[in-house]
Design an enzyme around this catalytic site. Structure first.
Site, PDB file in Angstrom:
ATOM      1  N   ASN A 170      19.773  -1.053  -4.243  1.00 13.96           N
ATOM      2  CA  ASN A 170      18.947  -2.168  -4.727  1.00 13.96           C
ATOM      3  C   ASN A 170      17.449  -1.957  -4.510  1.00 13.96           C
ATOM      4  O   ASN A 170      16.689  -2.915  -4.420  1.00 13.96           O
ATOM      5  CB  ASN A 170      19.386  -3.489  -4.059  1.00 13.96           C
ATOM      6  N   ARG A 171      17.060  -0.700  -4.375  1.00 15.19           N
ATOM      7  CA  ARG A 171      15.652  -0.334  -4.165  1.00 15.19           C
ATOM      8  C   ARG A 171      15.088  -0.834  -2.829  1.00 15.19           C
ATOM      9  O   ARG A 171      13.872  -0.852  -2.633  1.00 15.19           O
ATOM     10  CB  ARG A 171      14.772  -0.837  -5.319  1.00 15.19           C
ATOM     11  N   LEU A 172      15.946  -1.223  -1.905  1.00 12.81           N
ATOM     12  CA  LEU A 172      15.493  -1.597  -0.557  1.00 12.81           C
ATOM     13  C   LEU A 172      15.503  -0.335   0.305  1.00 12.81           C
ATOM     14  O   LEU A 172      16.277  -0.206   1.259  1.00 12.81           O
ATOM     15  CB  LEU A 172      16.380  -2.695   0.033  1.00 12.81           C
TER      16      LEU A 172
END
Length: 211
Positions: A189-191
C-alpha cells in the site's frame, strides 16, 4: 503508451529500527551480501550523482569495488565529467536499487581520491583489454567515430604485445566518505519503510521517515 496504470505492490519484507544494525556500514554489508547471495545481476552497480560544472546534477551507473571504514570505492578517469565535477564539488550521492529484494539504499557523502597504490593495484587487477581501454579513452571528450576508438585500442594492444599498459596518471579511484544513509524497504500500500542514519560527531543517529 499508457504508464499511469503500471504498478506493483511490495510484500517481501519489513524494516524496523530493532532489526537495523547500529552501524550503517555493517547494515549495508548485510544487504549487499543478501543481493550477492541471490546472484542478482549487477548487484554492485550504483548510481553516482555529482553536481556538474554547469550546476546541474548528473547521474550515471558505476560499479562499487570496495567498501569499509575508508568509505565506498569506485574507479574512473579523473578527467571525465564526473571527475571534473568532483574536483569542483566533492559532495556526491550513491544510490543502490535491488528490484528483486524491493530495496534501495541512498548514501550522501564526500568524495576523495584514493591513494595511488590503491589505484595502481586495482588497475592491474583488471582484464588486459579493460586496462587498454582505460589507457586509450579520453573519457567524456568528443571523438570522430567508433572506428577511431577501435583503431587506438588495436594500436596499443599490438604495441604492448601482451604486456600490461602503464596506468594513466589521470585514472584512479575515489573513496566516498558517508555522512548519511537511507535504507528503503518496499511495503504494501505504498507505506514503505525508510530508516535514515545521520552522522553526528562520531555517532550515527537513526530516524524513521514517512514514506
Amino acid at each position: 503508451m499508457k504508464l499511469d496504470s503500471i504498478r506493483r505492490d511490495y510484500k517481501k519484507a519489513a524494516l524496523t529500527k530493532k532489526e537495523a544494525a547500529p552501524d550503517p556500514i555493517h547494515f549495508f554489508s548485510q544487504w549487499m551480501n543478501e543481493a550477492l547471495a541471490l546472484e542478482l545481476p549487477d548487484a554492485t552497480s550504483m548510481a553516482l550523482t555529482t553536481v556538474g560544472e554547469d550546476g546541474f546534477p548528473q547521474s550515471r551507473i558505476v560499479l562499487l569495488k570496495d567498501f569499509g571504514n575508508e568509505g565506498f570505492t569506485f574507479f574512473t578517469n579523473y578527467h571525465s565529467e564526473k571527475g571534473r565535477a568532483i574536483a569542483q564539488n566533492p559532495k556526491v550521492s550513491l544510490h543502490f536499487f535491488w528490484a528483486e529484494l524491493e530495496r534501495q539504499i541512498r548514501i550522501t557523502g564526500m568524495a576523495e581520491k584514493t591513494g595511488e597504490e590503491v589505484s595502481e593495484q586495482y588497475f592491474h587487477s583488471r582484464p588486459l583489454d579493460s586496462q587498454i581501454a582505460a589507457a586509450v579513452s579520453a573519457q567524456s571528450t568528443e571523438v570522430p567515430s567508433r572506428a577511431y576508438l577501435e583503431e587506438k585500442f588495436a594500436e596499443m594492444k599490438n604495441r604492448l604485445d601482451g604486456a600490461d599498459p602503464k596506468r594513466p596518471e589521470h585514472w584512479g579511484g575515489y573513496w566516498v566518505h558517508p555522512l548519511k544513509f537511507e535504507f528503503w524497504q518496499g511495503r504494501a500500500n505504498r507505506l514503505h519503510d525508510r530508516l535514515v542514519y545521520e552522522k553526528q560527531a562520531e555517532n550515527w543517529i537513526i530516524k524513521r521517515l514517512a514514506p
